[in-house]
Design a protein around this motif. Sequence first.
Motif, PDB file in Angstrom:
ATOM      1  N   MET A   1     -12.118  -7.157  -3.227  1.00  0.00           N
ATOM      2  CA  MET A   1     -11.998  -6.082  -2.762  1.00  0.00           C
ATOM      3  C   MET A   1     -12.329  -5.970  -1.426  1.00  0.00           C
ATOM      4  SD  MET A   1     -15.245  -3.896  -4.576  1.00  0.00           S
ATOM      5  CE  MET A   1     -16.661  -3.960  -3.951  1.00  0.00           C
ATOM      6  N   ALA A   2     -12.425  -4.456  -0.937  1.00  0.00           N
ATOM      7  CA  ALA A   2     -12.185  -3.764   0.526  1.00  0.00           C
ATOM      8  C   ALA A   2     -13.702  -4.127   0.475  1.00  0.00           C
ATOM      9  CB  ALA A   2     -12.001  -2.363   0.558  1.00  0.00           C
ATOM     10  N   LYS A   3     -13.842  -4.328   1.737  1.00  0.00           N
ATOM     11  CA  LYS A   3     -15.341  -5.591   2.520  1.00  0.00           C
ATOM     12  C   LYS A   3     -16.346  -3.100   2.688  1.00  0.00           C
ATOM     13  CE  LYS A   3     -18.171  -6.625   5.929  1.00  0.00           C
ATOM     14  NZ  LYS A   3     -17.986  -7.191   7.636  1.00  0.00           N
ATOM     15  N   ILE A   4     -17.176  -3.333   1.892  1.00  0.00           N
ATOM     16  CA  ILE A   4     -17.932  -1.791   1.655  1.00  0.00           C
ATOM     17  C   ILE A   4     -19.357  -1.876   2.636  1.00  0.00           C
ATOM     18  CG2 ILE A   4     -19.196   0.109   0.555  1.00  0.00           C
ATOM     19  CD1 ILE A   4     -16.245  -0.918  -0.537  1.00  0.00           C
ATOM     20  N   ILE A   5     -19.215  -1.049   3.464  1.00  0.00           N
ATOM     21  CA  ILE A   5     -20.480  -1.197   4.491  1.00  0.00           C
ATOM     22  C   ILE A   5     -20.894   0.566   3.667  1.00  0.00           C
ATOM     23  CG2 ILE A   5     -21.702  -1.570   6.363  1.00  0.00           C
ATOM     24  CD1 ILE A   5     -17.562  -1.604   6.949  1.00  0.00           C
ATOM     25  N   ASN A  12     -18.811   3.611   4.512  1.00  0.00           N
ATOM     26  CA  ASN A  12     -17.835   3.527   4.470  1.00  0.00           C
ATOM     27  C   ASN A  12     -17.568   2.188   4.293  1.00  0.00           C
ATOM     28  OD1 ASN A  12     -18.001   4.915   7.408  1.00  0.00           O
ATOM     29  ND2 ASN A  12     -20.064   3.631   8.158  1.00  0.00           N
ATOM     30  N   PHE A  13     -15.925   1.962   4.132  1.00  0.00           N
ATOM     31  CA  PHE A  13     -15.450   1.058   3.862  1.00  0.00           C
ATOM     32  C   PHE A  13     -13.953  -0.053   4.397  1.00  0.00           C
ATOM     33  CE2 PHE A  13     -12.362   4.193   2.103  1.00  0.00           C
ATOM     34  CZ  PHE A  13     -11.805   4.523   1.777  1.00  0.00           C
ATOM     35  N   GLU A  14     -13.993  -0.695   4.695  1.00  0.00           N
ATOM     36  CA  GLU A  14     -12.561  -1.761   5.108  1.00  0.00           C
ATOM     37  C   GLU A  14     -11.686  -1.352   4.339  1.00  0.00           C
ATOM     38  OE1 GLU A  14     -12.168  -4.997   7.376  1.00  0.00           O
ATOM     39  OE2 GLU A  14     -14.137  -4.492   8.140  1.00  0.00           O
ATOM     40  N   HIS A  63      -7.122   8.984  -6.896  1.00  0.00           N
ATOM     41  CA  HIS A  63      -5.442   9.041  -6.964  1.00  0.00           C
ATOM     42  C   HIS A  63      -5.923   9.360  -4.877  1.00  0.00           C
ATOM     43  CE1 HIS A  63      -3.470  12.144  -6.287  1.00  0.00           C
ATOM     44  NE2 HIS A  63      -3.867  13.002  -5.403  1.00  0.00           N
ATOM     45  N   GLU A  64      -7.478   9.505  -4.368  1.00  0.00           N
ATOM     46  CA  GLU A  64      -7.351   9.133  -2.929  1.00  0.00           C
ATOM     47  C   GLU A  64      -7.411   7.994  -2.282  1.00  0.00           C
ATOM     48  OE1 GLU A  64      -7.197  12.353  -1.374  1.00  0.00           O
ATOM     49  OE2 GLU A  64      -6.408  13.487  -3.051  1.00  0.00           O
ATOM     50  N   ILE A  65      -8.016   7.146  -2.707  1.00  0.00           N
ATOM     51  CA  ILE A  65      -7.558   5.374  -2.397  1.00  0.00           C
ATOM     52  C   ILE A  65      -5.896   5.222  -2.695  1.00  0.00           C
ATOM     53  CG2 ILE A  65      -8.641   3.615  -3.059  1.00  0.00           C
ATOM     54  CD1 ILE A  65     -10.727   5.321  -2.228  1.00  0.00           C
ATOM     55  N   CYS A  66      -5.944   5.792  -3.397  1.00  0.00           N
ATOM     56  CA  CYS A  66      -4.209   5.501  -3.763  1.00  0.00           C
ATOM     57  C   CYS A  66      -3.128   5.997  -2.560  1.00  0.00           C
ATOM     58  CB  CYS A  66      -3.495   5.978  -4.561  1.00  0.00           C
ATOM     59  SG  CYS A  66      -3.393   4.993  -6.385  1.00  0.00           S
ATOM     60  N   MET A  93       2.901  -2.464  -3.647  1.00  0.00           N
ATOM     61  CA  MET A  93       1.889  -2.311  -3.104  1.00  0.00           C
ATOM     62  C   MET A  93       0.997  -2.489  -4.943  1.00  0.00           C
ATOM     63  SD  MET A  93       0.062   1.994  -2.719  1.00  0.00           S
ATOM     64  CE  MET A  93      -0.559   2.678  -4.499  1.00  0.00           C
ATOM     65  N   ILE A  94       1.235  -2.052  -5.692  1.00  0.00           N
ATOM     66  CA  ILE A  94       0.263  -2.032  -6.928  1.00  0.00           C
ATOM     67  C   ILE A  94       0.143  -3.729  -6.806  1.00  0.00           C
ATOM     68  CG2 ILE A  94      -0.126  -1.747  -9.502  1.00  0.00           C
ATOM     69  CD1 ILE A  94      -0.807   0.306  -7.837  1.00  0.00           C
ATOM     70  N   GLU A  95       1.174  -4.419  -6.246  1.00  0.00           N
ATOM     71  CA  GLU A  95       1.227  -6.440  -6.997  1.00  0.00           C
ATOM     72  C   GLU A  95       0.429  -6.587  -5.942  1.00  0.00           C
ATOM     73  OE1 GLU A  95       4.142  -9.493  -6.186  1.00  0.00           O
ATOM     74  OE2 GLU A  95       4.487  -7.739  -5.852  1.00  0.00           O
ATOM     75  N   LYS A  96       0.473  -6.188  -4.676  1.00  0.00           N
ATOM     76  CA  LYS A  96      -0.319  -6.872  -3.510  1.00  0.00           C
ATOM     77  C   LYS A  96      -1.124  -6.414  -3.843  1.00  0.00           C
ATOM     78  CE  LYS A  96       4.102  -7.603  -1.004  1.00  0.00           C
ATOM     79  NZ  LYS A  96       4.888  -7.532  -0.624  1.00  0.00           N
ATOM     80  N   GLN A  97      -2.436  -5.168  -4.007  1.00  0.00           N
ATOM     81  CA  GLN A  97      -2.966  -4.621  -3.846  1.00  0.00           C
ATOM     82  C   GLN A  97      -3.259  -3.815  -5.130  1.00  0.00           C
ATOM     83  OE1 GLN A  97      -0.851  -3.548  -0.886  1.00  0.00           O
ATOM     84  NE2 GLN A  97      -1.955  -5.053   0.381  1.00  0.00           N
ATOM     85  N   GLY A  98      -3.382  -4.110  -5.977  1.00  0.00           N
ATOM     86  CA  GLY A  98      -3.661  -3.230  -6.982  1.00  0.00           C
ATOM     87  C   GLY A  98      -5.718  -3.652  -7.535  1.00  0.00           C
ATOM     88  N   GLU A  99      -5.389  -4.830  -7.401  1.00  0.00           N
ATOM     89  CA  GLU A  99      -6.553  -4.861  -7.720  1.00  0.00           C
ATOM     90  C   GLU A  99      -7.798  -4.727  -7.004  1.00  0.00           C
ATOM     91  OE1 GLU A  99      -9.477  -8.785  -9.723  1.00  0.00           O
ATOM     92  OE2 GLU A  99      -7.427  -9.067  -9.244  1.00  0.00           O
ATOM     93  N   GLU A 100      -6.767  -4.421  -5.551  1.00  0.00           N
ATOM     94  CA  GLU A 100      -8.384  -4.347  -4.458  1.00  0.00           C
ATOM     95  C   GLU A 100      -8.379  -3.063  -4.191  1.00  0.00           C
ATOM     96  OE1 GLU A 100      -8.688  -4.210   0.009  1.00  0.00           O
ATOM     97  OE2 GLU A 100      -7.637  -5.340  -0.477  1.00  0.00           O
ATOM     98  N   LEU A 101      -7.373  -1.970  -4.933  1.00  0.00           N
ATOM     99  CA  LEU A 101      -6.960  -0.466  -4.808  1.00  0.00           C
ATOM    100  C   LEU A 101      -8.408   0.049  -6.172  1.00  0.00           C
ATOM    101  CD1 LEU A 101      -4.366   1.410  -4.425  1.00  0.00           C
ATOM    102  CD2 LEU A 101      -5.956   2.229  -6.675  1.00  0.00           C
ATOM    103  N   LEU A 102      -8.305  -0.929  -7.050  1.00  0.00           N
ATOM    104  CA  LEU A 102      -9.101   0.175  -8.360  1.00  0.00           C
ATOM    105  C   LEU A 102     -10.251  -0.678  -7.948  1.00  0.00           C
ATOM    106  CD1 LEU A 102      -6.208  -0.465 -11.697  1.00  0.00           C
ATOM    107  CD2 LEU A 102      -7.488   1.590 -10.214  1.00  0.00           C
ATOM    108  N   ASN A 103     -10.801  -1.203  -7.419  1.00  0.00           N
ATOM    109  CA  ASN A 103     -12.111  -1.420  -7.564  1.00  0.00           C
ATOM    110  C   ASN A 103     -12.810  -0.821  -6.393  1.00  0.00           C
ATOM    111  OD1 ASN A 103     -12.007  -3.932  -9.073  1.00  0.00           O
ATOM    112  ND2 ASN A 103     -11.524  -5.649  -8.030  1.00  0.00           N
ATOM    113  N   THR A 104     -11.910  -0.497  -5.477  1.00  0.00           N
ATOM    114  CA  THR A 104     -13.008   0.046  -3.784  1.00  0.00           C
ATOM    115  C   THR A 104     -13.139   1.775  -4.753  1.00  0.00           C
ATOM    116  OG1 THR A 104     -11.245  -1.550  -2.440  1.00  0.00           O
ATOM    117  CG2 THR A 104     -12.448   0.652  -1.917  1.00  0.00           C
ATOM    118  N   ALA A 105     -12.010   2.485  -5.697  1.00  0.00           N
ATOM    119  CA  ALA A 105     -12.144   2.814  -5.827  1.00  0.00           C
ATOM    120  C   ALA A 105     -13.401   3.419  -7.053  1.00  0.00           C
ATOM    121  CB  ALA A 105     -10.977   3.807  -6.825  1.00  0.00           C
ATOM    122  N   LYS A 106     -13.747   2.324  -7.789  1.00  0.00           N
ATOM    123  CA  LYS A 106     -14.939   2.656  -8.427  1.00  0.00           C
ATOM    124  C   LYS A 106     -16.402   2.318  -7.933  1.00  0.00           C
ATOM    125  CE  LYS A 106     -11.721   0.135 -12.545  1.00  0.00           C
ATOM    126  NZ  LYS A 106     -12.480  -0.162 -13.699  1.00  0.00           N
TER     127      LYS A 106
END
Length: 125
Positions: A1-5, A12-14, A63-66, A93-106
Amino acid sequence: MAKIITNKKTINFELRGDKWKVVVYNPKIYNKKIDKDSRALTDDEEKSIYFKADSITERIVIHEICHAYISYCNLSDAGTLKPEDMEEIFCQMIEKQGEELLNTAKYIYKKISKYKVETVGEIIA
């Protein structure tokens, strides 16, 4: 998951080594400052995502995180892409970052959804 501050004024998220921020605006302020015809906006130059408080849904956050993730695909340098090239970029993009993208969005949705009924002032998540 992206680093969240998280702090009192912003979320803020990285993403890919860059710091991004999320801002939630009262609808009247959003309409004036951002765009009266949209519900959210990703500004990849400012590394910011803006949301209209009365329009926050998990799907809009995803959508916006995408948009944020796609900004790293350098599509402005790609010239005229064929549909199959665009498809391949999206799938990679989905293959490499899909899980991170969804976790960050949630995570972001969970943090900002409490602001979706606000009606006065500027809200900075």
